[in-house]
Design an enzyme around this catalytic site. Structure first.
Site, mmCIF file in Angstrom:
data_model
loop_
_atom_site.group_PDB
_atom_site.id
_atom_site.type_symbol
_atom_site.label_atom_id
_atom_site.label_comp_id
_atom_site.label_asym_id
_atom_site.label_seq_id
_atom_site.Cartn_x
_atom_site.Cartn_y
_atom_site.Cartn_z
ATOM 1 N N SER A 124 0.829 -1.200 0.000
ATOM 2 C CA SER A 124 0.000 0.000 0.000
ATOM 3 C C SER A 124 0.866 1.253 0.000
ATOM 4 O O SER A 124 1.968 1.268 0.568
ATOM 5 C CB SER A 124 -0.854 -0.011 1.267
ATOM 6 O OG SER A 124 -1.455 1.254 1.480
ATOM 7 N N TYR A 148 -1.518 -1.117 10.854
ATOM 8 C CA TYR A 148 -1.845 -1.679 9.535
ATOM 9 C C TYR A 148 -0.698 -1.410 8.550
ATOM 10 O O TYR A 148 -0.199 -2.314 7.877
ATOM 11 C CB TYR A 148 -3.164 -1.073 9.012
ATOM 12 C CG TYR A 148 -3.312 -1.170 7.522
ATOM 13 C CD1 TYR A 148 -3.549 -2.399 6.915
ATOM 14 C CD2 TYR A 148 -3.182 -0.038 6.703
ATOM 15 C CE1 TYR A 148 -3.650 -2.492 5.533
ATOM 16 C CE2 TYR A 148 -3.286 -0.121 5.337
ATOM 17 C CZ TYR A 148 -3.523 -1.353 4.749
ATOM 18 O OH TYR A 148 -3.606 -1.446 3.382
ATOM 19 N N LYS A 152 2.221 -3.975 6.499
ATOM 20 C CA LYS A 152 2.554 -3.972 5.065
ATOM 21 C C LYS A 152 4.056 -3.797 4.885
ATOM 22 O O LYS A 152 4.693 -4.481 4.085
ATOM 23 C CB LYS A 152 1.791 -2.851 4.339
ATOM 24 C CG LYS A 152 0.298 -3.068 4.256
ATOM 25 C CD LYS A 152 -0.052 -4.242 3.362
ATOM 26 C CE LYS A 152 -1.533 -4.531 3.281
ATOM 27 N NZ LYS A 152 -1.843 -5.826 2.660
HETATM 28 C C1 UD1 Z 1 -7.072 5.044 3.534
HETATM 29 C C2 UD1 Z 1 -6.103 4.592 4.599
HETATM 30 C C3 UD1 Z 1 -4.939 3.885 3.930
HETATM 31 C C4 UD1 Z 1 -5.450 2.715 3.115
HETATM 32 C C5 UD1 Z 1 -6.473 3.218 2.094
HETATM 33 C C6 UD1 Z 1 -7.114 2.067 1.372
HETATM 34 C C7 UD1 Z 1 -6.352 6.176 6.468
HETATM 35 C C8 UD1 Z 1 -5.725 7.309 7.230
HETATM 36 N N1 UD1 Z 1 -5.671 5.742 5.386
HETATM 37 O O1 UD1 Z 1 -6.412 5.965 2.682
HETATM 38 O O2 UD1 Z 1 -4.050 3.416 4.911
HETATM 39 O O3 UD1 Z 1 -4.397 2.071 2.452
HETATM 40 O O4 UD1 Z 1 -7.510 3.949 2.764
HETATM 41 O O5 UD1 Z 1 -7.873 2.542 0.301
HETATM 42 O O6 UD1 Z 1 -7.414 5.669 6.817
HETATM 43 N N2 UD1 Z 1 -12.576 11.407 3.350
HETATM 44 C C9 UD1 Z 1 -13.641 12.220 3.661
HETATM 45 N N3 UD1 Z 1 -14.757 11.667 4.175
HETATM 46 C C10 UD1 Z 1 -14.887 10.316 4.390
HETATM 47 C C11 UD1 Z 1 -13.790 9.481 4.072
HETATM 48 C C12 UD1 Z 1 -12.655 10.063 3.564
HETATM 49 O O7 UD1 Z 1 -13.586 13.441 3.477
HETATM 50 O O8 UD1 Z 1 -15.944 9.869 4.868
HETATM 51 C C13 UD1 Z 1 -11.374 11.997 2.724
HETATM 52 C C14 UD1 Z 1 -10.083 11.749 3.463
HETATM 53 O O9 UD1 Z 1 -9.836 12.776 4.390
HETATM 54 C C15 UD1 Z 1 -9.082 11.722 2.301
HETATM 55 C C16 UD1 Z 1 -9.879 11.169 1.133
HETATM 56 O O10 UD1 Z 1 -11.250 11.377 1.460
HETATM 57 O O11 UD1 Z 1 -8.687 13.026 1.967
HETATM 58 C C17 UD1 Z 1 -9.656 9.669 0.891
HETATM 59 O O12 UD1 Z 1 -9.875 8.967 2.093
HETATM 60 P P1 UD1 Z 1 -9.931 7.364 2.132
HETATM 61 O O13 UD1 Z 1 -10.840 6.864 1.078
HETATM 62 O O14 UD1 Z 1 -10.223 6.958 3.537
HETATM 63 O O15 UD1 Z 1 -8.455 6.941 1.699
HETATM 64 P P2 UD1 Z 1 -7.035 7.350 2.331
HETATM 65 O O16 UD1 Z 1 -7.201 8.134 3.573
HETATM 66 O O17 UD1 Z 1 -6.216 7.929 1.245
#
Ligand code: UD1
Length: 336
Positions: A124, A148, A152
């Site tokens: 990842s 997590y 990895k």
């Molecule tokens: C997350 C994990 C990462 C994992 C990946 C798998 C965290 C901190 N990181 O990455 O370790 O490998 O998923 O796909 O959890 N967001 C919102 N609202 C939400 C959910 C997310 O605004 O309800 C935003 C987040 O702040 C971020 C973006 O959307 O900016 C993407 O978030 P997410 O889909 O959770 O992925 P990552 O954080 O990049």
């Protein structure tokens, strides 16, 4: 060539299965169904039009893993299986280290004993040290920030050491960025249990009316619209990346790391508006505080995968959202 897919009933494993079967590979799926359902394999069989060998096995049970290898002549392993919820890993680190590390060590021991030495690992982008400049490159330093991510990175290290100890091993470490979307049939897709942590599965449930409002975790980041920017990659592109990795292993020994992303970033707001276009309605969203541990911008440098694997992502954010929505609508009727 017969390929074992651990975690093959899960999101990325099941999509990869469709691509491998289409290319004529024989596959065996091994899964403990801790975060997937046998029904997904049944729907996968519907897509590919044939029966798939399925082993309901927990990798932490070494004798069960040995039994699988004694009954199937496996040539190569794609190792998707693992616990992957960041928040849960912080609460239950022992569970994460035990499951992900013991499972992988059992698998590698059995493979070594049986002389099966081709391995593709689901790593990842989360392994990168966040202080690196974007885009992240394979040679950048490692610095996970949660258990997590550490599992990895530890598994990456085990595979590097193993390959160094025995030149017969052929290993690729695939660092996924943000896989989303679904198979174009809408028969398989991402199916998180409970309330989704990740953006697109959450947005999908708001679009389906199962959750009320999208929570945007912060709009004060140093990005063009203030919301977090990520490198979303269509799961079918990612699946094709695995096919190319398998083909690469036929002629390349040693251990090689590849980023799998598109090399482009989209903000939370851009993703929401692409999803609104896909589902044809506007989606309620509210700005909330930043989520702990989140970065402003993460995207991949994809030059190495392009040069060595011949991999380029082909599907854009519109297709990712359209396929996610197609799956979300259809999955409402799967009762399993
Ligand atoms: C997350 C994990 C990462 C994992 C990946 C798998 C965290 C901190 N990181 O990455 O370790 O490998 O998923 O796909 O959890 N967001 C919102 N609202 C939400 C959910 C997310 O605004 O309800 C935003 C987040 O702040 C971020 C973006 O959307 O900016 C993407 O978030 P997410 O889909 O959770 O992925 P990552 O954080 O990049």
């Amino acid at each position: 060539m017969k390929i074992l897919l651990t975690g093959g009933a899960g999101f990325i494993g099941s999509h990869t299965a469709t691509v491998l079967i289409e290319k004529g590979y024989e596959i065996v799926i091994l899964d403990d169904f801790s975060n997937s359902k046998p029904g997904a394999v049944a729907r996968l069989e519907q897509i590919v039009g044939r029966e798939i060998a399925l082993e309901h096995v927990d990798l932490c049970e070494k004798t069960a893993v040995e039994d699988v290898f004694s009954r199937h002549k496996i040539d190569c392993v794609l190792h998707f299986a693992g616990l992957k919820a960041v928040g849960e890993s912080v609460e239950k680190p022992l569970l994460y280290y035990e499951n992900n590390l013991v499972g992988t060590l059992n698998l590698l021991h059995v493979m070594a004993d049986m002389g099966v030495k081709k391995f593709v690992f689901s790593s990842s982008a989360t392994v990168y040290d966040s202080r690196n400049p974007v885009p992240f490159m394979e040679e950048h330093s490692i610095g996970p920030v949660n258990p997590y991510g550490w599992t990895k990175s530890m598994i990456e290290q085990i595979l590097l050491d193993l390959s160094a100890s025995d030149p017969e091993w052929a290993v690729t470490l695939l660092r996924y960025f943000n896989p989303i979307g679904a198979h174009p049939s809408g028969l398989i897709g991402e199916d998180p249990q409970g309330i989704p942590n990740n953006l697109v599965p959450y947005v999908a449930k708001v679009a389906a009316g199962q959750l009320a409002t999208i929570h945007i975790w912060g709009d004060d980041y140093d990005t063009p619209d203030g919301t977090g920017v990520r490198d979303y990659i269509h799961v079918m592109d990612l699946a094709r990346g695995h096919l190319l990795a398998v083909e690469y292993l036929k002629t390349h020994k040693g251990c090689k790391v590849f980023n799998l992303g598109t090399g482009k970033g989209y903000s939370v707001k851009e993703v929401i508006s692409a999803y609104e276009k896909a589902c044809g309605k506007s989606l309620p969203a509210q700005i909330d505080a930043r989520r702990a541990g989140d970065l402003a911008t993460v995207y991949a440098n994809v030059d190495l995968a392009e040069k060595e694997l011949g991999f380029t992502a082909e599907l854009g954010i519109e297709q990712m959202c359209a396929d996610s929505w197609n799956w979300q609508k259809k999955s409402l009727v799967f009762d399993e």
